[in-house]
Structures are given as C-alpha cells and as structure tokens.
Write a protein that holds these residues in place. Sequence first.
Motif, PDB file in Angstrom:
ATOM      1  N   PRO A 182     -22.302  44.020 -73.267  1.00 31.37           N
ATOM      2  CA  PRO A 182     -23.234  43.680 -72.196  1.00 31.37           C
ATOM      3  C   PRO A 182     -23.263  42.185 -71.876  1.00 31.37           C
ATOM      4  CG  PRO A 182     -24.442  44.042 -74.221  1.00 31.37           C
ATOM      5  CD  PRO A 182     -22.988  44.307 -74.532  1.00 31.37           C
ATOM      6  N   THR A 183     -22.179  41.475 -72.180  1.00 35.02           N
ATOM      7  CA  THR A 183     -22.142  40.024 -71.973  1.00 35.02           C
ATOM      8  C   THR A 183     -22.493  39.649 -70.541  1.00 35.02           C
ATOM      9  OG1 THR A 183     -20.491  39.756 -73.694  1.00 35.02           O
ATOM     10  CG2 THR A 183     -20.686  37.964 -72.121  1.00 35.02           C
ATOM     11  N   TYR A 184     -21.965  40.360 -69.557  1.00 31.96           N
ATOM     12  CA  TYR A 184     -22.206  39.991 -68.158  1.00 31.96           C
ATOM     13  C   TYR A 184     -23.311  40.804 -67.518  1.00 31.96           C
ATOM     14  CZ  TYR A 184     -18.167  37.164 -68.899  1.00 31.96           C
ATOM     15  OH  TYR A 184     -17.314  36.229 -69.416  1.00 31.96           O
ATOM     16  N   THR A 185     -23.536  42.023 -67.987  1.00 28.29           N
ATOM     17  CA  THR A 185     -24.608  42.842 -67.417  1.00 28.29           C
ATOM     18  C   THR A 185     -25.949  42.534 -68.089  1.00 28.29           C
ATOM     19  OG1 THR A 185     -24.106  44.612 -68.980  1.00 28.29           O
ATOM     20  CG2 THR A 185     -23.084  44.752 -66.800  1.00 28.29           C
ATOM     21  N   LEU A 186     -25.917  41.843 -69.216  1.00 28.91           N
ATOM     22  CA  LEU A 186     -27.069  41.475 -70.039  1.00 28.91           C
ATOM     23  C   LEU A 186     -27.624  42.655 -70.836  1.00 28.91           C
ATOM     24  CD1 LEU A 186     -28.992  39.009 -67.715  1.00 28.91           C
ATOM     25  CD2 LEU A 186     -27.220  38.486 -69.394  1.00 28.91           C
ATOM     26  N   ALA A 232     -28.445  44.740 -75.695  1.00 27.68           N
ATOM     27  CA  ALA A 232     -28.597  43.515 -74.908  1.00 27.68           C
ATOM     28  C   ALA A 232     -27.789  42.376 -75.513  1.00 27.68           C
ATOM     29  CB  ALA A 232     -30.071  43.121 -74.836  1.00 27.68           C
ATOM     30  N   ASP A 233     -27.223  41.564 -74.649  1.00 25.05           N
ATOM     31  CA  ASP A 233     -26.533  40.340 -75.047  1.00 25.05           C
ATOM     32  C   ASP A 233     -27.247  39.205 -74.329  1.00 25.05           C
ATOM     33  OD1 ASP A 233     -24.835  38.077 -75.129  1.00 25.05           O
ATOM     34  OD2 ASP A 233     -23.077  39.349 -75.406  1.00 25.05           O
ATOM     35  N   LEU A 234     -27.975  38.395 -75.086  1.00 20.49           N
ATOM     36  CA  LEU A 234     -28.818  37.358 -74.500  1.00 20.49           C
ATOM     37  C   LEU A 234     -28.142  35.994 -74.436  1.00 20.49           C
ATOM     38  CD1 LEU A 234     -32.166  38.345 -76.278  1.00 20.49           C
ATOM     39  CD2 LEU A 234     -31.170  39.252 -74.158  1.00 20.49           C
ATOM     40  N   TYR A 235     -26.838  35.948 -74.723  1.00 18.06           N
ATOM     41  CA  TYR A 235     -26.115  34.686 -74.823  1.00 18.06           C
ATOM     42  C   TYR A 235     -26.325  33.770 -73.618  1.00 18.06           C
ATOM     43  CZ  TYR A 235     -22.257  31.429 -75.609  1.00 18.06           C
ATOM     44  OH  TYR A 235     -21.513  30.302 -75.806  1.00 18.06           O
TER      45      TYR A 235
END
Length: 160
Positions: free
Chosen positions: A67-71, A85-88
């Motif tokens: 989910p790097t780009y979709t969050l 979730a990827d909150l980076y």
Amino acid sequence: MNSGSLSTLTKHTRSPAETTALAQKLGLTLEPGDCLLLIGPIGSGKTHFARHLIQNLMSEVEDVPSPTYTLVQTYETRQGELWHADLYRLTSTAEIEELGLSDAFETAICLIEWPDRLAELTPDTALQITFDADPQQTEARDLSFAWSDPKWQHRLDGLA
C-alpha cells in the motif's frame, strides 16, 4: 504504545518461507480490534509478512500489493475486515485521521507499516513487530515482538 509493563519475544526465521509460516500462524489468532505495528527499514520483510498473513485469511486468495502509494488497502477476510496501511509518505496525524484509521483500530484488524507516523494515535493494545535482517544471511530475519496488552501473551505462546 504503552511502555508500562512491556513483554517481549524474539523469533528467528532462516528463510522467507519460515517468515511466511510465522505470519500465517499469527494471522489465525487475529480478530477485529487487533493492530500490528510493523517496524523496520525498507527491505526488512514487513510487506512480505503482511502479504502472506492477509492471503492466508482470505476465502479466495488474491494479489496483495504494497500500500505504499495507495496508503491503505482493505480486505474482507474470514476473520473480518482487515486494513493494511503504509504510512511512510504521511507527515501529520491529521492525514492519518483522514484515512479513517482511528475508526478502523476499533472495528478491523490493522497492519500498519511505518507506525512511527501514528504518534499519539498509536493504539495502546497494539502488538509491535520489529524486523531485523541478518547481514550475514540475507534470507534470515529476527522478528522482535513487544506488547503491553495481556491478550497477546497467549496468542504468541502458540508461535513457539
């Protein structure tokens, strides 16, 4: 995460297959309201772990992208709704609240990569999993589990 009385456990995996098996076993213990905080540098195995945990809970296996780009990616699983979730790329807790994560912490299983972005939104009941790669063995990982909520003790006893 509440650091009051913190319990810990470390598991060593020698291969991606062993990491997959550990993720699948832990996943079967999860229920709505559970949150896993996945910590580690890029390439340490967080997404691999999450992908296989999620796929093992699906009635029909589908692709589980990062989910790097979709969050956030959401999935319907046999255990209930799951949020990955990827909150980076986020810079404020307001952005996290806009995603609806605060509500998901109560109603869904949540797997959070880069949980340091949560700050004060971090659930006290979360299970923290830190991924460390072994520079001598590129396939090996040390997964360090930390928790303060007693519900995790019994669940992690099953990983032994």
